[in-house]
Design an enzyme around this catalytic site. Structure first.
Site, short mmCIF file in Angstrom:
data_model
loop_
_atom_site.label_atom_id
_atom_site.label_comp_id
_atom_site.label_asym_id
_atom_site.label_seq_id
_atom_site.Cartn_x
_atom_site.Cartn_y
_atom_site.Cartn_z
N THR A 196 0.84 -1.21 0.00
CA THR A 196 0.00 0.00 0.00
C THR A 196 0.87 1.26 0.00
O THR A 196 1.97 1.24 0.54
CB THR A 196 -0.86 -0.03 1.28
OG1 THR A 196 -1.84 -1.04 1.11
CG2 THR A 196 -1.56 1.28 1.56
N ARG A 224 -14.19 -7.88 -0.34
CA ARG A 224 -13.47 -7.43 0.87
C ARG A 224 -12.93 -5.99 0.73
O ARG A 224 -12.35 -5.62 -0.28
CB ARG A 224 -12.32 -8.40 1.16
CG ARG A 224 -11.50 -8.08 2.39
CD ARG A 224 -10.24 -7.33 2.04
NE ARG A 224 -9.37 -7.14 3.21
CZ ARG A 224 -8.33 -6.34 3.22
NH1 ARG A 224 -8.00 -5.65 2.15
NH2 ARG A 224 -7.59 -6.22 4.30
N GLY A 226 -10.52 -3.18 2.87
CA GLY A 226 -9.58 -3.10 3.99
C GLY A 226 -9.66 -1.79 4.74
O GLY A 226 -10.68 -1.07 4.68
N ASP A 227 -8.61 -1.47 5.44
CA ASP A 227 -8.58 -0.26 6.29
C ASP A 227 -8.29 1.01 5.49
O ASP A 227 -8.64 2.11 5.94
CB ASP A 227 -7.50 -0.40 7.37
CG ASP A 227 -6.11 -0.56 6.76
OD1 ASP A 227 -5.96 -1.42 5.85
OD2 ASP A 227 -5.19 0.18 7.14
N THR A 247 -0.40 1.00 6.82
CA THR A 247 -0.28 -0.12 5.88
C THR A 247 -0.14 -1.40 6.69
O THR A 247 0.54 -1.41 7.72
CB THR A 247 0.94 0.03 4.95
OG1 THR A 247 1.11 -1.20 4.23
CG2 THR A 247 2.22 0.36 5.69
N GLY A 248 -0.76 -2.46 6.21
CA GLY A 248 -0.65 -3.71 6.94
C GLY A 248 -1.92 -4.53 6.78
O GLY A 248 -2.72 -4.28 5.87
N GLY A 250 -5.25 -5.18 7.02
CA GLY A 250 -6.31 -4.20 7.22
C GLY A 250 -7.34 -4.53 8.28
O GLY A 250 -7.83 -3.65 8.99
N1 ASP Z 1 -3.87 -2.26 4.52
C1 ASP Z 1 -4.16 -2.80 3.22
C2 ASP Z 1 -5.41 -3.61 3.28
O1 ASP Z 1 -5.59 -4.33 4.23
C3 ASP Z 1 -3.08 -3.64 2.69
C4 ASP Z 1 -1.72 -3.00 2.66
O2 ASP Z 1 -1.40 -2.20 3.53
O3 ASP Z 1 -0.96 -3.31 1.72
O4 ASP Z 1 -6.17 -3.57 2.35
#
Ligand code: ASP
Length: 330
Positions: A196, A224, A226-227, A247-248, A250
């Site tokens: 991300t 789905r 995410g965050d 990022t992470g 989500g």
């Molecule tokens: N946070 C993002 C998600 O969960 C993924 C990412 O950070 O790459 O969609």
């Protein structure tokens, strides 16, 4: 009389120089995702290319800030460049869902008035961050999803592409390998790189802004989200506290409302930015079993870049220093 005029002029000069001294100096931090990023895990050529793209986004955004543009505009410019780069999981280069298609999420927030815009599950708009900016500026809503978001972006005159535009060979190969071996589990992305992208900035007027854009997580299913497009989870900005982009994994960031968690600690517990960011990542996120990281900036331009993964693509620039970093230890 002459003496009085001279006195007034020198007073004005003094006032102007005081104002200049109190003027916040601009600053920008960007990220290109956290994850299992270890030294030697990518070719030297790829590392050079990734660093170059981060540097270019950083320089472009910083130049805008220096010229007096808003933090929001700088965040937008940095993220558009990272979306257009094939090296990150946002825009071109985004991961694929279980059906082999790309569904993109993005958000922005303006710290001056807490206005925000976000889009989710987009599959045709070339730069989702521009759609998020348009939702903030030209709609009464905060979050638009799917076909509705796509129609809105089209009405706003944003460029559309075929979904295959987002596909790059490396992501396709990973997707095909995962399909073949069945060695993937969207609920347990232990080996993932969360590529991300995001940015936080402080402008010359003392305003903070944050933005995030993503392809989400590889093999995600059931529409789905995410965050990253969730204000308070993946993105948050408030001039009174800080600007944050995450990022992470989500699902954990949503459950913990990580981006706002950093801001809330500053607002209610009067904790400083660095300590707040550390607590959100290393105590809250880690103890729930989530992985990832965040970048954050407070209204004085102090920065935090915290992650509990092996690495995080990240870079910052202010009037006294700049750095592009990838691994845990520089
Ligand atoms: N946070 C993002 C998600 O969960 C993924 C990412 O950070 O790459 O969609």
């Amino acid at each position: 009389m002459k003496g009085a005029v001279l006195f007034l002029i020198s007073l004005q000069v003094l006032l102007l120089s005081c104002q200049a001294q109190n003027r916040p100096s601009p600053a920008i931090v960007i990220h290109g995702g956290a994850g299992t990023i270890e030294r030697g895990s990518m070719s030297p050529e790829k590392e050079v290319a990734i660093r170059a793209d981060l540097q270019m986004a950083l320089d472009t955004a910083y130049a805008l800030l220096e010229s007096g543009e808003t933090a929001l505009r700088a965040v937008e410019a940095a993220i558009v460049m990272l979306e257009d780069s094939p090296h990150f999981n946002a825009g071109k280069g985004a991961v694929m869902n279980i059906e082999g298609r790309h569904e993109l999420d993005a958000s922005v927030m303006w710290g001056q008035d807490l206005s925000a815009g976000a889009v989710a599950a987009m599959s045709r708009t070339r730069n989702p961050i521009l759609a998020a900016m348009a939702v903030r500026a030209h709609s009464p809503h905060v979050l638009l999803a799917g076909e509705g978001a796509e129609s809105f972006a089209r009405e706003q005159g944003l460029a559309e592409v075929d979904n295959s535009y987002f596909t790059v060979p490396m992501v396709k190969q990973r997707w095909e390998a995962g399909k073949r071996t069945g060695e993937y589990n969207p609920a347990s992305p232990a080996d993932s790189k969360f590529g991300t992208v995001g940015a936080v900035a402080l402008d010359l007027s003392g305003n903070l802004a944050a933005g995030t854009s993503t392809g989400g997580m590889m093999f995600k299913k059931y529409g789905r989200i995410g965050d990253s497009p969730i204000i308070g989870a993946g993105t948050y900005a408030d001039n009174a506290t800080c600007a944050v982009s995450c990022t992470g994994h989500g699902e954990y960031f949503i459950r913990l409302g990580i981006a706002k968690d950093v801001s809330d600690q500053m607002r209610y517990a009067e904790i400083g930015l660095e300590q707040a960011a550390k607590h959100s990542i290393h105590d809250r996120l880690s103890s729930l079993g989530g992985s990832g990281g965040l970048i954050a900036m407070d209204r004085e331009g102090k920065i935090a870049m915290e992650f509990n993964t092996k690495g995080m693509y990240r870079a910052y620039k202010n009037e006294s220093s700049e750095e592009v970093l990838i691994y845990e230890a520089p």
